[in-house]
Motif scaffolding. Structure first.
Motif, PDB file in Angstrom:
ATOM      1  N   LEU A   1       0.810  -1.212   0.000  1.00  0.00           N
ATOM      2  CA  LEU A   1       0.000   0.000   0.000  1.00  0.00           C
ATOM      3  C   LEU A   1       0.846   1.265   0.000  1.00  0.00           C
ATOM      4  O   LEU A   1       0.392   2.310  -0.464  1.00  0.00           O
TER       5      LEU A   1
ATOM      6  N   TRP B   1     -10.328  -1.529   3.081  1.00  0.00           N
ATOM      7  CA  TRP B   1      -9.904  -1.090   1.752  1.00  0.00           C
ATOM      8  C   TRP B   1     -10.921  -1.591   0.763  1.00  0.00           C
ATOM      9  O   TRP B   1     -10.873  -1.570  -0.345  1.00  0.00           O
TER      10      TRP B   1
ATOM     11  N   ILE C   1      -1.718   4.537   6.934  1.00  0.00           N
ATOM     12  CA  ILE C   1      -1.230   3.158   6.800  1.00  0.00           C
ATOM     13  C   ILE C   1      -0.155   2.906   7.852  1.00  0.00           C
ATOM     14  O   ILE C   1       0.877   3.566   7.882  1.00  0.00           O
TER      15      ILE C   1
ATOM     16  N   ASN D   1      -0.186  -2.804   8.564  1.00  0.00           N
ATOM     17  CA  ASN D   1      -1.199  -2.789   7.500  1.00  0.00           C
ATOM     18  C   ASN D   1      -0.591  -2.512   6.134  1.00  0.00           C
ATOM     19  O   ASN D   1      -1.322  -2.343   5.165  1.00  0.00           O
ATOM     20  N   LYS D   2       0.719  -2.436   6.046  1.00  0.00           N
ATOM     21  CA  LYS D   2       1.395  -2.036   4.811  1.00  0.00           C
ATOM     22  C   LYS D   2       1.117  -3.007   3.661  1.00  0.00           C
ATOM     23  O   LYS D   2       0.917  -2.579   2.529  1.00  0.00           O
TER      24      LYS D   2
ATOM     25  N   LYS E   1      -1.349  -5.620   1.919  1.00  0.00           N
ATOM     26  CA  LYS E   1      -2.735  -6.099   1.854  1.00  0.00           C
ATOM     27  C   LYS E   1      -2.743  -7.415   1.080  1.00  0.00           C
ATOM     28  O   LYS E   1      -2.186  -7.498  -0.012  1.00  0.00           O
TER      29      LYS E   1
ATOM     30  N   ARG F   1      -0.648   7.855   3.246  1.00  0.00           N
ATOM     31  CA  ARG F   1       0.411   7.070   3.896  1.00  0.00           C
ATOM     32  C   ARG F   1       0.385   7.218   5.414  1.00  0.00           C
ATOM     33  O   ARG F   1       0.786   6.321   6.133  1.00  0.00           O
TER      34      ARG F   1
END
Length: 85
Positions: A37, A85, A50, A54-55, A57, A47
């Motif tokens: 992401l 998302w 995030i 959670n970086k 997905k 950013r």
């Protein structure tokens, strides 16, 4: 000598008939797609939302197929998503 040739021909024919039925005609394949992401969203405002955990997905997909058609569908996740998302 004729008996050996006859046996070899029978074995060869048996093996070649079995190879005709060796193709898979239906099944299910599961695919996994990982999206970074940080690379997808370049602006700093997004950013900031995030977090490091959670970086990445992860999306799961399933491909169902048979000899006449195929369907590619997203798989429902059992895990509760941290961010919608």
């Amino acid at each position: 000598m004729i008996g050996i040739k006859k046996n070899l021909i029978v074995v060869f024919l048996f093996c070649s008939v079995n190879l005709c039925f060796g193709q898979i005609t239906s099944g299910k394949i599961t695919y996994e797609r990982k999206t970074n992401l940080y690379k997808k969203f370049k602006d700093n405002g997004t950013r900031d939302w995030i977090k490091e955990e959670n970086k990445i997905k992860v999306d799961m997909f399933e491909l169902y197929f048979n000899d006449s058609l195929a369907a590619f569908k997203p798989q429902e996740s059992d895990e509760k998503e941290k961010m919608g998302w």
